[in-house]
Design a protein around this motif. Structure first.
Motif, short mmCIF file in Angstrom:
data_model
loop_
_atom_site.label_atom_id
_atom_site.label_comp_id
_atom_site.label_asym_id
_atom_site.label_seq_id
_atom_site.Cartn_x
_atom_site.Cartn_y
_atom_site.Cartn_z
N PHE A 139 1.05 -1.22 -0.10
CA PHE A 139 -0.02 0.02 0.20
C PHE A 139 0.75 1.21 0.04
CE2 PHE A 139 -2.05 -3.08 2.80
CZ PHE A 139 -3.03 -3.60 2.19
N ASN A 140 0.72 2.05 -0.72
CA ASN A 140 1.48 3.54 -0.73
C ASN A 140 0.20 4.66 -0.51
OD1 ASN A 140 2.60 5.87 -1.39
ND2 ASN A 140 3.53 5.08 -3.28
N GLU A 141 0.07 4.92 0.45
CA GLU A 141 -0.81 5.88 0.82
C GLU A 141 -0.86 7.09 -0.05
OE1 GLU A 141 -1.71 6.68 4.92
OE2 GLU A 141 -1.09 4.65 5.46
N ALA A 142 0.27 7.56 -0.53
CA ALA A 142 0.35 8.75 -1.33
C ALA A 142 -0.68 8.42 -2.74
CB ALA A 142 1.80 9.11 -1.62
N ASP A 143 -0.81 7.28 -3.00
CA ASP A 143 -1.49 6.93 -4.22
C ASP A 143 -2.99 6.81 -3.92
OD1 ASP A 143 0.72 6.83 -5.78
OD2 ASP A 143 0.99 4.73 -5.61
N ASP A 144 -3.54 7.08 -2.76
CA ASP A 144 -5.18 7.04 -2.40
C ASP A 144 -5.66 8.03 -3.01
OD1 ASP A 144 -4.34 5.03 -0.79
OD2 ASP A 144 -4.67 5.89 1.21
N VAL A 145 -6.64 7.71 -3.97
CA VAL A 145 -7.37 8.83 -4.52
C VAL A 145 -8.75 9.32 -3.80
CG1 VAL A 145 -8.62 9.10 -6.63
CG2 VAL A 145 -6.39 7.97 -6.72
N LEU A 146 -9.39 8.39 -2.96
CA LEU A 146 -10.50 8.66 -2.39
C LEU A 146 -10.76 7.62 -1.37
CD1 LEU A 146 -13.33 10.00 -2.53
CD2 LEU A 146 -14.27 8.09 -3.83
N LYS A 147 -11.13 8.26 -0.16
CA LYS A 147 -11.72 7.18 0.95
C LYS A 147 -12.81 7.70 1.35
CE LYS A 147 -6.88 7.29 3.08
NZ LYS A 147 -6.15 7.53 4.22
N VAL A 148 -13.88 6.68 1.67
CA VAL A 148 -15.12 6.50 1.92
C VAL A 148 -15.50 6.09 2.90
CG1 VAL A 148 -17.58 6.48 0.98
CG2 VAL A 148 -15.77 7.21 -0.63
N GLU A 149 -16.21 6.53 4.08
CA GLU A 149 -16.44 5.96 5.36
C GLU A 149 -17.93 5.14 5.30
OE1 GLU A 149 -16.86 6.98 10.05
OE2 GLU A 149 -15.10 7.63 8.86
N VAL A 150 -17.97 3.98 5.46
CA VAL A 150 -19.57 3.59 5.41
C VAL A 150 -19.77 2.69 6.64
CG1 VAL A 150 -19.19 3.14 3.05
CG2 VAL A 150 -18.41 1.50 4.30
N PRO A 151 -20.80 2.69 7.19
CA PRO A 151 -21.30 1.89 8.24
C PRO A 151 -21.20 0.25 8.18
CG PRO A 151 -23.43 2.41 7.28
CD PRO A 151 -22.08 3.04 6.49
N ASN A 152 -20.60 -0.25 8.86
CA ASN A 152 -20.71 -2.00 9.03
C ASN A 152 -22.02 -2.42 9.09
OD1 ASN A 152 -17.98 -1.38 9.06
ND2 ASN A 152 -17.62 -1.75 11.32
N GLU A 153 -22.06 -3.43 8.60
CA GLU A 153 -23.50 -4.22 8.48
C GLU A 153 -23.22 -5.57 9.05
OE1 GLU A 153 -24.42 -4.64 4.35
OE2 GLU A 153 -24.14 -2.42 4.07
#
Length: 189
Positions: A139-153
């Motif tokens: 994982f290279n965090e510098a390459d993260d484009v989008l982070k989306v928080e979602v509820p656990n089901e």
């Protein structure tokens, strides 16, 4: 004399035909059948995929390795809270969109991405990373484009093998064990 010539010719033809027949391979007897059977090799985390064209015209393609629980517990033995996970097994899980989309209302350009997850107690973070051609644990965090928080089901029944699916409404759902995560992909306007 004619009969002797015929008999000699017949024997020569028989011997020539027998000489050209390949010998039967010798197979060591095993079990009751006497035949050795090769079992197909079991893949621990076979490749799986989901493809759909949404009702608003977006082609979604997902490819991932589908691991099994094998008696392990999510959150304790595997996929631990707070630790980034490849959302599958083996190579990076990939997700692609042929048009610009919104993921739960957040903009994401058309393209192919590595999909990762950081599980949490109540919510999890889905991460779209532009580096998708790599082993799943890199994982290279510098390459993260989008982070989306979602509820656990919490799922009503446990799923032994990880399943990621997309449907025509644009809902993308991940299920494993008694846990699930969902996001919604819509064509950008």
């Amino acid at each position: 004399m004619k009969n002797a010539t015929f008999l000699i010719a017949f024997l020569l033809l028989f011997l020539m035909g027998h000489a050209q027949t390949p010998p039967m391979p010798k197979v060591p007897p095993t079990g009751n059948s006497g035949m050795k059977m090769n079992k197909p090799k079991q893949v621990a985390s076979p490749a799986d995929s989901s493809m759909v064209m949404t009702s608003d015209g977006v082609n979604i393609k997902i490819r991932y390795g589908s691991p099994s629980l094998k008696g392990r517990t999510i959150g304790t033995d595997i996929v631990k809270p707070g630790e980034r996970w490849r959302a599958g097994a083996n190579e990076t899980t990939t997700i692609s969109f042929d048009k610009d989309v919104t993921i739960n209302g957040q903009a994401l350009a058309a393209g192919k991405y590595g999909l990762n997850v950081i599980p949490g107690e109540q919510n999890s973070t889905l991460i779209f990373n532009k580096s998708w051609q790599q082993w799943g644990t890199k994982f290279n965090e510098a390459d993260d484009v989008l982070k989306v928080e979602v509820p656990n089901e919490n799922l009503s029944s446990s799923q032994e093998r990880l399943k990621i699916s997309a449907d025509a409404s644009g809902k993308i759902h991940m299920a494993w064990g008694n846990y699930g995560l969902s996001m919604e992909a819509k064509a950008a306007k």
